[in-house]
Design a protein around this motif. Sequence first.
Motif, PDB file in Angstrom:
ATOM      1  N   PRO A  12       0.824  -1.208   0.000  1.00  0.00           N
ATOM      2  CA  PRO A  12       0.000   0.000   0.000  1.00  0.00           C
ATOM      3  C   PRO A  12       0.858   1.258   0.000  1.00  0.00           C
ATOM      4  CG  PRO A  12       0.018  -1.016   2.175  1.00  0.00           C
ATOM      5  CD  PRO A  12       0.688  -1.983   1.249  1.00  0.00           C
ATOM      6  N   ASP A  14      -0.884   4.304  -0.124  1.00  0.00           N
ATOM      7  CA  ASP A  14      -1.826   5.245   0.476  1.00  0.00           C
ATOM      8  C   ASP A  14      -3.004   4.422   0.986  1.00  0.00           C
ATOM      9  OD1 ASP A  14      -3.065   7.516   1.346  1.00  0.00           O
ATOM     10  OD2 ASP A  14      -2.872   8.616  -0.546  1.00  0.00           O
ATOM     11  N   VAL A  15      -3.971   5.065   1.601  1.00  0.00           N
ATOM     12  CA  VAL A  15      -5.130   4.345   2.103  1.00  0.00           C
ATOM     13  C   VAL A  15      -5.868   3.680   0.939  1.00  0.00           C
ATOM     14  CG1 VAL A  15      -7.310   4.521   3.341  1.00  0.00           C
ATOM     15  CG2 VAL A  15      -5.364   5.936   4.026  1.00  0.00           C
ATOM     16  N   ASP A  16      -5.945   2.351   0.986  1.00  0.00           N
ATOM     17  CA  ASP A  16      -6.632   1.571  -0.042  1.00  0.00           C
ATOM     18  C   ASP A  16      -6.045   1.756  -1.442  1.00  0.00           C
ATOM     19  OD1 ASP A  16      -8.433   0.543   1.838  1.00  0.00           O
ATOM     20  OD2 ASP A  16      -9.756   2.277   1.618  1.00  0.00           O
ATOM     21  N   VAL A  17      -4.773   2.131  -1.526  1.00  0.00           N
ATOM     22  CA  VAL A  17      -4.123   2.304  -2.827  1.00  0.00           C
ATOM     23  C   VAL A  17      -2.913   1.370  -2.893  1.00  0.00           C
ATOM     24  CG1 VAL A  17      -3.006   3.887  -4.441  1.00  0.00           C
ATOM     25  CG2 VAL A  17      -4.845   4.702  -2.960  1.00  0.00           C
ATOM     26  N   PRO A  18      -3.030   0.220  -3.549  1.00  0.00           N
ATOM     27  CA  PRO A  18      -1.872  -0.667  -3.699  1.00  0.00           C
ATOM     28  C   PRO A  18      -0.919  -0.140  -4.757  1.00  0.00           C
ATOM     29  CG  PRO A  18      -3.746  -1.573  -4.860  1.00  0.00           C
ATOM     30  CD  PRO A  18      -4.246  -0.341  -4.173  1.00  0.00           C
ATOM     31  N   GLU A  37       1.351   3.789  -8.095  1.00  0.00           N
ATOM     32  CA  GLU A  37       0.258   2.838  -7.962  1.00  0.00           C
ATOM     33  C   GLU A  37       0.442   1.690  -8.953  1.00  0.00           C
ATOM     34  OE1 GLU A  37      -3.259   4.715 -10.705  1.00  0.00           O
ATOM     35  OE2 GLU A  37      -2.805   5.736  -8.805  1.00  0.00           O
TER      36      GLU A  37
END
Length: 249
Positions: A12, A14-18, A37
């Motif tokens: 990850p 960022d929050v909820d960003v793989p 990303e």
Amino acid sequence: MSFPRFKLVPGPIDVDVPGWELTGDRVTGERIVECHELFHPRDENADIEAALTWADGIIGARQVWTHVRERGFDRWEAGSLSDEPTDADDREPTPADVRALIADATALQERIRDVERRLRGSEETRHTVFRLDDAAGRLTDVSQALEETASELARVRAVRDGSVCAVPWGVCPEHGNTLVSSGGRTRCKTCGRTWNYDRLGVPCGEPLTHKVTDAAGGSFLACKAHAMDATERLVGGTVTPLDKDGRRD
């Protein structure tokens, strides 16, 4: 002892960003910390390939990346930092040093092609470019010669050192004789793991774990994967594990 100069890690960003995180140190001392990303969220192999290409671009030179899995987590490593300073002019060049020259040759080839393209765009200068195509083509031969030199050097170092598996062809450390190579890259047909070089064309280099003895009594030390392959092929011989101290029993 050496440590990887660059690390490329999926996870990850960022929050909820793989995505991917690249960290490392250039030879100038500049610190690299870059994130991106996922490139191909629905295609893992394509995503890995794109991430490695992206990392090479950030670093500014093509790297030889090695996949590492530790405690269930994946990462890719390239380059090395020694914990003991050495005189670069005195030490023996490594296969990685030779392969780094390939990146230089490739970059020069691309610059020549770019100059050729721009000169061809003008009627007044188009006639001047005929030598550039030949010059760029010669760099392909240069890269090939460097790759073959690196492979031979790896063979010499592996055999001379004797501390790693010196079987003169590579394997997947987990699945054995399952590799395919194309275009200077290697892939395991079973797990999809990739190496950014022709792993089949260089000595193995994996840790020694077994002693392989044929029916005539000849023997050699091998890694787990080569021992696994020998077990399937060997007739009348034995494959025995080394003890934890590496003794040959």
